[in-house]
Design a protein around this motif. Structure first.
Motif, PDB file in Angstrom:
ATOM      1  N   UNK A   1       0.847  -1.200   0.000  1.00  0.00           N
ATOM      2  CA  UNK A   1       0.000   0.000   0.000  1.00  0.00           C
ATOM      3  C   UNK A   1       0.882   1.250   0.000  1.00  0.00           C
ATOM      4  N   UNK A   2       1.910   1.246   0.824  1.00  0.00           N
ATOM      5  CA  UNK A   2       2.839   2.378   0.912  1.00  0.00           C
ATOM      6  C   UNK A   2       3.472   2.657  -0.446  1.00  0.00           C
ATOM      7  N   UNK A   3       3.963   1.619  -1.103  1.00  0.00           N
ATOM      8  CA  UNK A   3       4.630   1.798  -2.394  1.00  0.00           C
ATOM      9  C   UNK A   3       3.665   2.338  -3.445  1.00  0.00           C
ATOM     10  N   UNK A   4       2.480   1.757  -3.532  1.00  0.00           N
ATOM     11  CA  UNK A   4       1.537   2.139  -4.588  1.00  0.00           C
ATOM     12  C   UNK A   4       1.012   3.558  -4.397  1.00  0.00           C
ATOM     13  N   UNK A   5       0.788   3.966  -3.151  1.00  0.00           N
ATOM     14  CA  UNK A   5       0.343   5.344  -2.925  1.00  0.00           C
ATOM     15  C   UNK A   5       1.445   6.335  -3.308  1.00  0.00           C
ATOM     16  N   UNK A   6       2.698   5.944  -3.085  1.00  0.00           N
ATOM     17  CA  UNK A   6       3.811   6.805  -3.476  1.00  0.00           C
ATOM     18  C   UNK A   6       3.943   6.891  -5.003  1.00  0.00           C
ATOM     19  N   UNK A   7       3.372   5.911  -5.689  1.00  0.00           N
ATOM     20  CA  UNK A   7       3.348   5.943  -7.157  1.00  0.00           C
ATOM     21  C   UNK A   7       2.145   6.713  -7.692  1.00  0.00           C
ATOM     22  N   UNK A   8       1.339   7.277  -6.771  1.00  0.00           N
ATOM     23  CA  UNK A   8       0.208   8.101  -7.177  1.00  0.00           C
ATOM     24  C   UNK A   8      -1.063   7.336  -7.457  1.00  0.00           C
ATOM     25  N   UNK A   9      -1.136   6.067  -7.046  1.00  0.00           N
ATOM     26  CA  UNK A   9      -2.348   5.288  -7.246  1.00  0.00           C
ATOM     27  C   UNK A   9      -3.408   5.684  -6.221  1.00  0.00           C
ATOM     28  N   UNK A  10      -4.646   5.838  -6.692  1.00  0.00           N
ATOM     29  CA  UNK A  10      -5.776   6.087  -5.788  1.00  0.00           C
ATOM     30  C   UNK A  10      -6.224   4.727  -5.273  1.00  0.00           C
ATOM     31  N   UNK A  11      -6.060   4.489  -3.987  1.00  0.00           N
ATOM     32  CA  UNK A  11      -6.097   3.128  -3.461  1.00  0.00           C
ATOM     33  C   UNK A  11      -7.092   2.983  -2.320  1.00  0.00           C
ATOM     34  N   UNK A  12      -7.765   1.826  -2.293  1.00  0.00           N
ATOM     35  CA  UNK A  12      -8.611   1.440  -1.168  1.00  0.00           C
ATOM     36  C   UNK A  12      -7.953   0.261  -0.471  1.00  0.00           C
ATOM     37  N   UNK A  13      -7.647   0.434   0.807  1.00  0.00           N
ATOM     38  CA  UNK A  13      -7.112  -0.652   1.627  1.00  0.00           C
ATOM     39  C   UNK A  13      -8.269  -1.263   2.411  1.00  0.00           C
ATOM     40  N   UNK A  14      -8.421  -2.586   2.304  1.00  0.00           N
ATOM     41  CA  UNK A  14      -9.507  -3.294   2.980  1.00  0.00           C
ATOM     42  C   UNK A  14      -8.912  -4.273   3.978  1.00  0.00           C
ATOM     43  N   UNK A  15      -9.236  -4.108   5.253  1.00  0.00           N
ATOM     44  CA  UNK A  15      -8.824  -5.069   6.266  1.00  0.00           C
ATOM     45  C   UNK A  15      -9.945  -6.083   6.428  1.00  0.00           C
ATOM     46  N   UNK A  16      -9.750  -7.282   5.860  1.00  0.00           N
ATOM     47  CA  UNK A  16     -10.754  -8.335   5.935  1.00  0.00           C
ATOM     48  C   UNK A  16     -10.348  -9.437   6.912  1.00  0.00           C
ATOM     49  N   UNK A  17      -9.361  -9.148   7.752  1.00  0.00           N
ATOM     50  CA  UNK A  17      -8.891 -10.111   8.747  1.00  0.00           C
ATOM     51  C   UNK A  17      -9.562  -9.819  10.081  1.00  0.00           C
ATOM     52  N   UNK A  18     -10.069 -10.857  10.725  1.00  0.00           N
ATOM     53  CA  UNK A  18     -10.773 -10.665  12.001  1.00  0.00           C
ATOM     54  C   UNK A  18      -9.873 -10.058  13.067  1.00  0.00           C
ATOM     55  N   UNK A  19      -8.556 -10.247  12.954  1.00  0.00           N
ATOM     56  CA  UNK A  19      -7.628  -9.689  13.948  1.00  0.00           C
ATOM     57  C   UNK A  19      -7.485  -8.179  13.817  1.00  0.00           C
ATOM     58  N   UNK A  20      -7.801  -7.628  12.669  1.00  0.00           N
ATOM     59  CA  UNK A  20      -7.810  -6.181  12.418  1.00  0.00           C
ATOM     60  C   UNK A  20      -6.495  -5.519  12.851  1.00  0.00           C
ATOM     61  N   UNK A  21      -5.405  -5.912  12.199  1.00  0.00           N
ATOM     62  CA  UNK A  21      -4.094  -5.324  12.496  1.00  0.00           C
ATOM     63  C   UNK A  21      -3.665  -4.268  11.480  1.00  0.00           C
ATOM     64  N   UNK A  22      -4.308  -4.255  10.315  1.00  0.00           N
ATOM     65  CA  UNK A  22      -3.858  -3.346   9.262  1.00  0.00           C
ATOM     66  C   UNK A  22      -3.968  -1.871   9.637  1.00  0.00           C
ATOM     67  N   UNK A  23      -5.067  -1.419  10.269  1.00  0.00           N
ATOM     68  CA  UNK A  23      -5.167   0.013  10.580  1.00  0.00           C
ATOM     69  C   UNK A  23      -3.981   0.546  11.395  1.00  0.00           C
ATOM     70  N   UNK A  24      -3.581  -0.188  12.426  1.00  0.00           N
ATOM     71  CA  UNK A  24      -2.457   0.268  13.248  1.00  0.00           C
ATOM     72  C   UNK A  24      -1.167   0.304  12.437  1.00  0.00           C
ATOM     73  N   UNK A  25      -0.984  -0.678  11.568  1.00  0.00           N
ATOM     74  CA  UNK A  25       0.213  -0.723  10.732  1.00  0.00           C
ATOM     75  C   UNK A  25       0.265   0.464   9.777  1.00  0.00           C
ATOM     76  N   UNK A  26      -0.925   0.950   9.392  1.00  0.00           N
ATOM     77  CA  UNK A  26      -1.007   2.090   8.468  1.00  0.00           C
ATOM     78  C   UNK A  26      -1.101   3.434   9.192  1.00  0.00           C
ATOM     79  N   UNK A  27      -1.126   3.389  10.531  1.00  0.00           N
ATOM     80  CA  UNK A  27      -1.184   4.627  11.295  1.00  0.00           C
ATOM     81  C   UNK A  27      -2.579   5.137  11.552  1.00  0.00           C
ATOM     82  N   UNK A  28      -3.570   4.237  11.569  1.00  0.00           N
ATOM     83  CA  UNK A  28      -4.959   4.626  11.814  1.00  0.00           C
ATOM     84  C   UNK A  28      -5.522   3.777  12.948  1.00  0.00           C
ATOM     85  N   UNK A  29      -6.081   4.425  13.948  1.00  0.00           N
ATOM     86  CA  UNK A  29      -6.611   3.703  15.104  1.00  0.00           C
ATOM     87  C   UNK A  29      -8.068   4.085  15.351  1.00  0.00           C
ATOM     88  N   UNK A  30      -8.726   3.296  16.191  1.00  0.00           N
ATOM     89  CA  UNK A  30     -10.128   3.548  16.593  1.00  0.00           C
ATOM     90  C   UNK A  30     -11.057   3.641  15.388  1.00  0.00           C
TER      91      UNK A  30
END
Length: 253
Positions: free
Chosen positions: A23-52
């Motif tokens: 996600x980091x690489x593609x956004x830096x390439x100017x891609x308009x991107x949707x990140x979807x966390x479909x894992x029940x553990x829900x770890x992606x938001x924190x890894x991307x700097x988004x909480x709550x």
């Protein structure tokens, strides 16, 4: 045309870290991107700097409750419009990308009707983006429900072990059994050392797996994880970042 990439793999392989770095690489390439966390553990938001964050699970519970309410004042409530408005409320707008967390409803009962509505909403939503990256569960639960119907590339992240590659092989078989609409299935070996690189390449060949990347063991990622630092802040000279760029190019970016 939207490209949909799903990333799966058993726990501990670094699946979410791979998703975040891609996600980091593609956004830096100017891609308009949707990140979807479909894992029940829900770890992606924190890894991307988004909480709550709120989740689709919350929206499904809300709609399920609305469906069961007697509504003499509004018997023709448009349930799809209600759910769609909730989904758009849940989307987090981050610098360079949007984030949508699936989660799971906590209530009991069957959510089949709500899932059917959600499929149509997701079909309409994802076409607004250049790329959709899905951090998925190893069990491919969201694929079996076909919440997200079409996957261009499914990436299985494995650790540097024979057992990990066997897991990747089983996931490949499961996708075939589900008759899912998946374009290509690829494997990334994570936490690779110089000592096992050649053996892992040979193992992938023996199992007829499409190995598109070997990400070296990167102490910086572990340090950031322990410190709770989002991977978006990782330095460009990280060995994992360098390999992710190569992987992205193999995927057509």
């Amino acid at each position: 045309m939207t490209k949909v990439i799903a990333i799966t793999g058993k726990g501990g392989t670094g699946k979410t870290a791979v998703a975040a770095l891609l996600i980091r690489y593609l956004t830096k390439q100017g891609k308009f991107l949707l990140a979807v966390d479909a894992d029940a553990d829900t770890n992606l938001p924190e890894t991307l700097g988004c909480e709550d964050v709120k989740t689709i699970g919350d929206a499904k519970e809300y709609l399920q409750a609305e469906i069961t309410k007697p509504r003499p004042d509004n018997p023709d409530m448009n349930k799809e419009s209600v759910l769609k408005s909730k989904v758009y409320e849940i989307i987090e707008e981050m610098p360079g990308f949007d984030l949508l967390v699936m989660g799971r409803p906590e209530g009991s009962g069957c959510y089949c009707y709500v899932n059917n509505l959600l499929r149509g909403i997701m079909d309409k939503l994802i076409v607004n983006y250049d790329v959709v990256i899905i951090d998925a569960e190893a069990g491919l639960e969201h694929f079996s429900r076909k919440i997200i119907r079409d996957i261009d590339d499914l990436i299985v992240v494995t650790d540097a072990s024979r057992r990990g590659f066997r897991t990747a092989e089983r996931i490949h078989e499961l996708v075939d059994e589900l008759d899912s609409n998946v374009g290509g299935i690829h494997v990334i070996a994570n936490k690779v050392t110089d000592a096992n690189r050649e053996k892992l390449t040979q193992l992938a060949g023996d199992l007829k797996l499409d190995l598109i990347g070997l990400i070296p063991l990167d102490p910086k990622i572990e340090e950031m994880d322990i410190g709770g630092i989002p991977l978006f802040n990782i330095s460009e000279n990280s060995v994992a970042v360098v390999e992710i760029e190569k992987i992205a190019k193999k995927l057509g970016f």
